[in-house]
Motif scaffolding. Structure first.
Motif, short mmCIF file in Angstrom:
data_model
loop_
_atom_site.label_atom_id
_atom_site.label_comp_id
_atom_site.label_asym_id
_atom_site.label_seq_id
_atom_site.Cartn_x
_atom_site.Cartn_y
_atom_site.Cartn_z
N PRO A 276 0.82 -1.39 -0.01
CA PRO A 276 -0.07 -0.08 0.03
C PRO A 276 0.91 1.26 0.07
CG PRO A 276 -0.88 -1.69 1.50
CD PRO A 276 0.47 -2.25 1.12
N ALA A 277 2.01 1.18 0.37
CA ALA A 277 2.92 2.30 0.39
C ALA A 277 3.10 2.98 -0.71
CB ALA A 277 4.15 2.23 1.15
N LEU A 278 3.19 2.14 -1.83
CA LEU A 278 3.32 2.84 -3.19
C LEU A 278 2.25 3.54 -3.72
CD1 LEU A 278 5.44 0.29 -3.23
CD2 LEU A 278 5.12 0.32 -5.59
N ALA A 279 0.94 3.51 -3.37
CA ALA A 279 -0.02 4.15 -3.45
C ALA A 279 0.08 5.70 -3.25
CB ALA A 279 -1.41 3.93 -2.85
N GLU A 280 0.60 5.92 -2.13
CA GLU A 280 1.24 7.31 -1.63
C GLU A 280 2.32 7.85 -1.98
OE1 GLU A 280 0.77 7.50 2.43
OE2 GLU A 280 -0.32 5.59 2.58
N LEU A 281 3.20 7.21 -3.17
CA LEU A 281 4.40 7.79 -3.79
C LEU A 281 4.31 7.43 -5.29
CD1 LEU A 281 6.83 6.05 -1.07
CD2 LEU A 281 6.21 8.38 -1.33
N PRO A 282 3.51 8.23 -5.85
CA PRO A 282 3.76 8.42 -7.06
C PRO A 282 4.94 9.01 -7.75
CG PRO A 282 2.00 10.03 -6.67
CD PRO A 282 2.42 9.15 -5.53
N ARG A 283 5.46 9.73 -7.07
CA ARG A 283 6.67 10.23 -7.15
C ARG A 283 7.61 10.55 -5.98
NH1 ARG A 283 7.67 12.59 -12.25
NH2 ARG A 283 9.24 13.98 -11.50
#
Length: 484
Positions: A276-283
């Motif tokens: 889920p952490a990747l959903a908050e880090l598009p960049r």
């Protein structure tokens, strides 16, 4: 023949020779009969490709067979040399034999039999030692098999099931890291286990299996994996050497983390569901990312300084333990070692730690500004890392491993020479040969003949003369010159 023909083996004759002909013994060159059959049998070419380990064993067996053949020829020349020397001395009529002819013949035969028995026993011992050498041990075959299969499975998973890469990463870590800890502890190298690469790998597993919803930990792990760990493949000269467990483990520790996080970022199907952490880090925010990675790095650096450089200082200074810092400091050929040597001793530790922090930040810049946003550049980055380790591995096999094998052959040759010397010194005393006056020449004339007289121009360099010290006769005037 020249002296070089003794110290160095002759070039192999690669032309096939007919069995039973005189050239059959030497015409085989570097190939034994089983290996020639492996090469020439066109019908079984397609099946022989599946017998890689048998081929490796046959390759080294042929070298041992070649040594045995040379030893046999060497022993035969030794016997002929001894007999020719005796006959030559007797025909020149300048020496006296202080024993009757029958005793001389019996002593010579007994001496040669004992010598041949000792050489046979020595060759058996050397053969057993050769079979247990590192290059043919089962452990290295297993390591080679495991290294190649790991690379193959990784490639298959990357193409067909990228969502299994982090699982295979964990499996390899469970398999390799405990063995690394055991081996390093046994060799007193366990202070290396406190280095940043192990610390970063542990953080990676914590994020993957315990905290996949933490953006801060993911950012730090991604930057460290693509920064300090990935660049260590180049700076520490990691090599893809499949048969060497230590090199395979070191390469895994440094190259698998960036591979895993590249797959999670760019190749994992729907990564936000599993991580889920990747959903908050598009960049990635450059400043925030470098700051988080630096904080994680600083925590490790403070722990390392307190536990290793302060609490274990006496053991390190006494030489009982070695760390990456002491190893780099003693490496005068490396750039880091030369730079540390130029700094005052009291300033070296903090200079080294500060330099590591700067180096870590610099190597993380490509990950922050380029790799996280580009799938193509991430693939190129991994290809460069893999190319470096493959190049280093090729250099090891061609240069280091080849020279190591050459040194082992040279050591074996010297051991054989020492075996000759020991066998000669432990042999019973041969008949005494001494010069006499012309009045005693009748004794020589009445001595029994030991066989046909060889040509007087017998080569003096076919065998090292020290191999038959009890059988070689030196005229009195030459012996005087040698003493002078």
């Amino acid at each position: 023949m020249s002296d070089s023909s003794i110290s160095q083996p002759p070039s192999p004759d690669l032309r096939p020779s007919t069995p039973g002909t005189p050239g059959n013994m030497s015409g085989l060159g570097y190939f034994s009969v089983p290996f020639e059959r492996f090469v020439k049998d066109e019908i079984s070419d397609w099946a022989s490709g599946f017998t890689l380990m048998d081929t490796v064993e046959t390759y080294f067996d042929s070298r041992l067979d070649l040594l045995q053949r040379r030893l046999s020829k060497h022993s035969d020349r030794l016997k002929l040399k001894a007999e020719s020397k005796f006959n030559d001395v007797l025909k020149k009529d300048v020496f006296k034999i202080k024993s009757n002819g029958d005793l001389l013949t019996n002593n010579l035969e007994k001496e040669m039999q004992k010598f041949k028995l000792k050489m046979t026993q020595r060759m058996t011992s050397l053969s057993a030692s050769w079979q247990s050498a590192k290059i043919v041990r089962t452990r290295e075959k297993v390591t080679f098999f495991g290294g190649v299969m790991s690379l193959f499975i990784t490639a298959v998973l990357l193409g067909m099931a990228p969502d299994w890469i982090h699982i295979f990463y964990t499996f390899l870590a469970i398999l390799l890291l405990p063995l690394r800890i055991y081996i390093y502890k046994k060799r007193a190298w366990h202070y290396f286990l406190f280095d940043l690469c192990y610390y970063a790998n542990i953080l990676n597993f914590v994020w993957i299996w315990a905290m996949p919803d933490s953006p801060a930990l993911f950012t730090a792990c991604y930057c460290l994996s693509h920064g300090s760990l990935a660049s260590a493949v180049i700076t520490w000269r990691n090599s893809l050497v499949f048969h060497d467990f230590d090199k395979v483990t070191s390469l895994f520790i440094h190259i698998y983390p960036p591979l895993t996080f590249t797959v999670i970022r760019h190749y994992y199907p729907n990564p936000e569901e599993r991580f889920p952490a990747l959903a908050e880090l598009p960049r990635l925010n450059p400043v925030r990312s470098l700051l988080l990675a630096s904080i994680i790095y600083s925590i490790w650096q403070l722990l390392y300084w307190k536990v290793i450089l302060i609490n274990r200082r006496k053991k390190i200074e006494s030489g009982q333990r070695i760390t990456s810092f002491s190893w780099l400091l003693n490496d005068k050929r490396g750039v880091i070692g030369r730079m540390l040597s130029a700094i005052k001793p009291e300033n070296r530790e903090w200079s080294f730690m500060l330099g590591q922090l700067v180096y870590s930040i610099i190597t993380e810049l490509p990950a922050v500004f380029l790799l996280y946003d580009s799938k193509a550049w991430s693939a190129v980055y991994l290809m460069v890392l893999f190319s470096v380790c493959v190049w280093n591995g090729g250099g090891f096999y061609i240069e280091v491993f080849g020279r190591k094998f050459e040194r082992q052959l040279e050591a074996l040759r010297k051991e054989l020479a020492e075996a000759y010397a020991r066998s000669s010194s432990s042999a019973p005393t041969s008949p005494i040969l001494a010069a006499q006056s012309d009045d005693g020449l009748s004794t020589v004339g009445n001595s029994p003949s030991l066989g046909p007289v060889p040509d007087k121009t017998v080569s003096q360099v076919e065998l090292p003369m020290e191999t038959v010290p009890d059988l070689i006769v030196v005229p009195a005037e030459e012996e005087t010159k040698k003493d002078q």
